[in-house]
Design a protein around this motif. Structure first.
Motif, PDB file in Angstrom:
ATOM      1  N   ASP A  38       0.829  -1.212   0.000  1.00  0.00           N
ATOM      2  CA  ASP A  38       0.000   0.000   0.000  1.00  0.00           C
ATOM      3  C   ASP A  38       0.862   1.261   0.000  1.00  0.00           C
ATOM      4  O   ASP A  38       0.535   2.234  -0.677  1.00  0.00           O
ATOM      5  CB  ASP A  38      -0.929   0.015   1.225  1.00  0.00           C
ATOM      6  CG  ASP A  38      -2.020  -1.037   1.126  1.00  0.00           C
ATOM      7  OD1 ASP A  38      -2.325  -1.480  -0.005  1.00  0.00           O
ATOM      8  OD2 ASP A  38      -2.562  -1.418   2.182  1.00  0.00           O
ATOM      9  N   GLU A  39       1.958   1.232   0.747  1.00  0.00           N
ATOM     10  CA  GLU A  39       2.866   2.382   0.758  1.00  0.00           C
ATOM     11  C   GLU A  39       3.483   2.587  -0.626  1.00  0.00           C
ATOM     12  O   GLU A  39       3.618   3.733  -1.079  1.00  0.00           O
ATOM     13  CB  GLU A  39       3.965   2.179   1.790  1.00  0.00           C
ATOM     14  CG  GLU A  39       3.485   2.246   3.215  1.00  0.00           C
ATOM     15  CD  GLU A  39       4.563   1.865   4.216  1.00  0.00           C
ATOM     16  OE1 GLU A  39       5.725   1.650   3.780  1.00  0.00           O
ATOM     17  OE2 GLU A  39       4.250   1.786   5.407  1.00  0.00           O
ATOM     18  N   ARG A  41       2.133   1.767  -3.493  1.00  0.00           N
ATOM     19  CA  ARG A  41       1.087   2.319  -4.363  1.00  0.00           C
ATOM     20  C   ARG A  41       0.892   3.806  -4.099  1.00  0.00           C
ATOM     21  O   ARG A  41       0.703   4.599  -5.031  1.00  0.00           O
ATOM     22  CB  ARG A  41      -0.224   1.575  -4.151  1.00  0.00           C
ATOM     23  CG  ARG A  41      -0.252   0.225  -4.802  1.00  0.00           C
ATOM     24  CD  ARG A  41      -1.656  -0.403  -4.733  1.00  0.00           C
ATOM     25  NE  ARG A  41      -1.511  -1.825  -4.821  1.00  0.00           N
ATOM     26  CZ  ARG A  41      -1.466  -2.673  -3.795  1.00  0.00           C
ATOM     27  NH1 ARG A  41      -1.599  -2.222  -2.577  1.00  0.00           N
ATOM     28  NH2 ARG A  41      -1.317  -3.964  -3.981  1.00  0.00           N
ATOM     29  N   ALA A  42       0.929   4.194  -2.824  1.00  0.00           N
ATOM     30  CA  ALA A  42       0.761   5.613  -2.473  1.00  0.00           C
ATOM     31  C   ALA A  42       1.916   6.444  -3.012  1.00  0.00           C
ATOM     32  O   ALA A  42       1.699   7.559  -3.503  1.00  0.00           O
ATOM     33  CB  ALA A  42       0.653   5.761  -0.957  1.00  0.00           C
ATOM     34  N   ARG A  43       3.134   5.904  -2.961  1.00  0.00           N
ATOM     35  CA  ARG A  43       4.289   6.626  -3.512  1.00  0.00           C
ATOM     36  C   ARG A  43       4.147   6.807  -5.015  1.00  0.00           C
ATOM     37  O   ARG A  43       4.412   7.878  -5.562  1.00  0.00           O
ATOM     38  CB  ARG A  43       5.580   5.875  -3.211  1.00  0.00           C
ATOM     39  CG  ARG A  43       6.066   6.047  -1.827  1.00  0.00           C
ATOM     40  CD  ARG A  43       7.470   5.466  -1.688  1.00  0.00           C
ATOM     41  NE  ARG A  43       7.848   5.461  -0.310  1.00  0.00           N
ATOM     42  CZ  ARG A  43       8.057   4.375   0.419  1.00  0.00           C
ATOM     43  NH1 ARG A  43       7.960   3.190  -0.127  1.00  0.00           N
ATOM     44  NH2 ARG A  43       8.400   4.467   1.675  1.00  0.00           N
ATOM     45  N   ARG A  74       7.955  11.109   1.088  1.00  0.00           N
ATOM     46  CA  ARG A  74       7.067  10.587   0.047  1.00  0.00           C
ATOM     47  C   ARG A  74       7.790   9.785  -1.010  1.00  0.00           C
ATOM     48  O   ARG A  74       7.177   9.089  -1.804  1.00  0.00           O
ATOM     49  CB  ARG A  74       6.345  11.761  -0.642  1.00  0.00           C
ATOM     50  CG  ARG A  74       5.549  12.653   0.269  1.00  0.00           C
ATOM     51  CD  ARG A  74       4.393  11.964   0.959  1.00  0.00           C
ATOM     52  NE  ARG A  74       3.388  11.468   0.078  1.00  0.00           N
ATOM     53  CZ  ARG A  74       2.250  12.062  -0.199  1.00  0.00           C
ATOM     54  NH1 ARG A  74       1.963  13.210   0.355  1.00  0.00           N
ATOM     55  NH2 ARG A  74       1.388  11.508  -1.007  1.00  0.00           N
TER      56      ARG A  74
END
Length: 75
Positions: A38-39, A41-43, A74
């Motif tokens: 998930d991290e 994908r967020a990046r 980020r």
């Protein structure tokens, strides 16, 4: 001969391949968990948004380095 008196009899053994093996071993041990996925994908979403909204901000390598410095958490 005075210069040679300061050199130790047995030089320390340097093993660069062993050091690289340990480094890459630690990198490969990083398990992909749902949280890390998930991290990731967020990046990716953050980068895609930034590139889409401000393409000039990523025009050169220096610009990318600046963005990575400003948004270090980020990247």
């Amino acid at each position: 001969m005075a210069l040679l008196d300061n050199i130790p009899a047995a030089a320390p053994k340097i093993r660069p391949l062993a050091a690289l093996g340990r480094l890459f071993g630690r990198l490969l041990d990083h398990a992909i968990t749902p949280d890390s996925a998930d991290e990731d994908r967020a990046r990716r979403a953050f980068l895609q948004d930034m590139i889409g909204n401000c393409p000039d901000a990523f025009a050169s390598e220096a610009d990318v380095h600046s963005m990575m410095h400003m948004y270090s958490r980020r990247f």
